[in-house]
Write a protein that holds these residues in place. Structure first.
Motif, PDB file in Angstrom:
ATOM      1  N   ASP A  48      89.887  82.123  13.060  1.00 17.99           N
ATOM      2  CA  ASP A  48      88.898  82.363  14.112  1.00 17.99           C
ATOM      3  C   ASP A  48      87.524  81.891  13.635  1.00 17.99           C
ATOM      4  OD1 ASP A  48      90.730  83.519  15.871  1.00 17.99           O
ATOM      5  OD2 ASP A  48      90.215  85.575  15.299  1.00 17.99           O
ATOM      6  N   THR A 147      94.875  84.913  26.332  1.00 17.02           N
ATOM      7  CA  THR A 147      95.324  84.226  25.121  1.00 17.02           C
ATOM      8  C   THR A 147      96.776  84.551  24.798  1.00 17.02           C
ATOM      9  OG1 THR A 147      94.570  86.008  23.640  1.00 17.02           O
ATOM     10  CG2 THR A 147      92.991  84.238  24.140  1.00 17.02           C
ATOM     11  N   ARG A 148      97.424  83.620  24.114  1.00 14.38           N
ATOM     12  CA  ARG A 148      98.783  83.852  23.610  1.00 14.38           C
ATOM     13  C   ARG A 148      98.728  84.757  22.381  1.00 14.38           C
ATOM     14  NH1 ARG A 148     100.300  79.872  21.113  1.00 14.38           N
ATOM     15  NH2 ARG A 148      98.469  78.595  21.251  1.00 14.38           N
ATOM     16  N   LEU A 149      97.645  84.638  21.616  1.00 16.98           N
ATOM     17  CA  LEU A 149      97.493  85.389  20.371  1.00 16.98           C
ATOM     18  C   LEU A 149      96.637  86.631  20.600  1.00 16.98           C
ATOM     19  CD1 LEU A 149      96.864  82.311  18.087  1.00 16.98           C
ATOM     20  CD2 LEU A 149      98.940  83.705  18.186  1.00 16.98           C
ATOM     21  N   GLY A 154      93.762  85.202  15.663  1.00 15.86           N
ATOM     22  CA  GLY A 154      93.741  83.811  16.080  1.00 15.86           C
ATOM     23  C   GLY A 154      93.404  83.563  17.535  1.00 15.86           C
ATOM     24  N   ALA A 155      93.138  84.596  18.317  1.00 18.15           N
ATOM     25  CA  ALA A 155      92.816  84.411  19.737  1.00 18.15           C
ATOM     26  C   ALA A 155      91.538  83.604  19.927  1.00 18.15           C
ATOM     27  CB  ALA A 155      92.699  85.769  20.436  1.00 18.15           C
ATOM     28  N   ARG A 157      90.269  81.363  17.878  1.00 20.66           N
ATOM     29  CA  ARG A 157      90.562  79.964  17.522  1.00 20.66           C
ATOM     30  C   ARG A 157      91.308  79.261  18.660  1.00 20.66           C
ATOM     31  NH1 ARG A 157      91.053  76.841  12.858  1.00 20.66           N
ATOM     32  NH2 ARG A 157      91.625  74.750  13.535  1.00 20.66           N
ATOM     33  N   GLU A 158      92.207  79.969  19.295  1.00 19.54           N
ATOM     34  CA  GLU A 158      92.930  79.404  20.435  1.00 19.54           C
ATOM     35  C   GLU A 158      91.936  78.910  21.496  1.00 19.54           C
ATOM     36  OE1 GLU A 158      95.925  81.149  23.865  1.00 19.54           O
ATOM     37  OE2 GLU A 158      95.957  82.102  21.895  1.00 19.54           O
ATOM     38  N   ASP A 161      89.563  75.876  20.240  1.00 14.66           N
ATOM     39  CA  ASP A 161      90.302  74.606  20.295  1.00 14.66           C
ATOM     40  C   ASP A 161      90.436  74.117  21.736  1.00 14.66           C
ATOM     41  OD1 ASP A 161      90.533  74.920  17.550  1.00 14.66           O
ATOM     42  OD2 ASP A 161      92.731  74.994  17.537  1.00 14.66           O
ATOM     43  N   MET A 162      90.700  75.032  22.656  1.00 12.13           N
ATOM     44  CA  MET A 162      90.825  74.652  24.072  1.00 12.13           C
ATOM     45  C   MET A 162      89.523  74.044  24.590  1.00 12.13           C
ATOM     46  SD  MET A 162      92.907  77.906  25.645  1.00 12.13           S
ATOM     47  CE  MET A 162      92.460  77.489  27.311  1.00 12.13           C
TER      48      MET A 162
END
Length: 179
Positions: A48, A147-149, A154-155, A157-158, A161-162
């Motif tokens: 993150d 978020t998936r995470l 790591g949410a 970071r998800e 990146d998006m």
């Protein structure tokens, strides 16, 4: 996610100039840990943090807005070079508006991540509202993206990146790692 929703999400991601993060439950897993001396500690996910640094290097600012106050957060914000940190803000909408004025941006240019009902007022006004996977139902229902995470795992970071990918900044962000 249906194609029409993906298109709408991509349009929202492209407008983002600032990412505003809640802390407990978003940057952390929501646990509050006290040692024997009563000092609060928090665990932050390294990816993150790296995602935040990548986002900031590409010109997208990050702010932290939390209802609680923590010395551990002060240290983490300093480590990540996040200068706009609003702690102890029970009225998060007021904090959100203060951040927008300081950064001279419109609500639709801000992305906000949250996990609990105290985040709803700003999530309902942000250009991109994000709920972490383990957020409460009301927050997930108000979000443009879930978020998936989970938070603290790591949410953030998800989402960083998006944003970078949607804005066409991913290749530039990756150059320093592909030498």
């Amino acid at each position: 996610m249906p194609a029409s929703n993906k298109k709408a999400l991509a349009a929202r991601l492209k407008r983002i100039k600032l990412l505003i993060l809640d802390v407990d439950g978003v940057l952390t897993d929501g646990s509050i840990i006290y040692n024997d001396e009563g000092i609060e500690t928090k665990a932050f996910h390294v990816r993150d943090g790296h995602g935040i640094k990548m986002l900031m290097r590409e010109g997208i600012d990050v702010a932290l807005l939390t209802a609680r106050s923590s010395r551990a957060l002060e240290h983490r914000a300093k480590d990540l070079n996040i200068s706009l940190v609003l702690q102890g803000r029970k009225d998060k909408l007021e904090g959100f508006m203060e951040i927008l004025v300081k950064k001279a941006i419109l609500p639709e240019e801000a992305a906000c991540m949250g996990d609990d009902v105290v985040d709803l007022p700003l999530l309902r006004r942000a250009g991109l509202s994000v709920a972490v996977r383990v957020g409460v139902e009301e927050v997930k229902n108000a979000a443009h993206y879930i978020t998936r995470l989970p938070g603290g795992r790591g949410a953030v970071r998800e989402v960083t990146d998006m944003i970078l990918k949607a804005q066409g900044r991913w290749k530039e962000a990756m150059k320093r790692y592909l030498k």
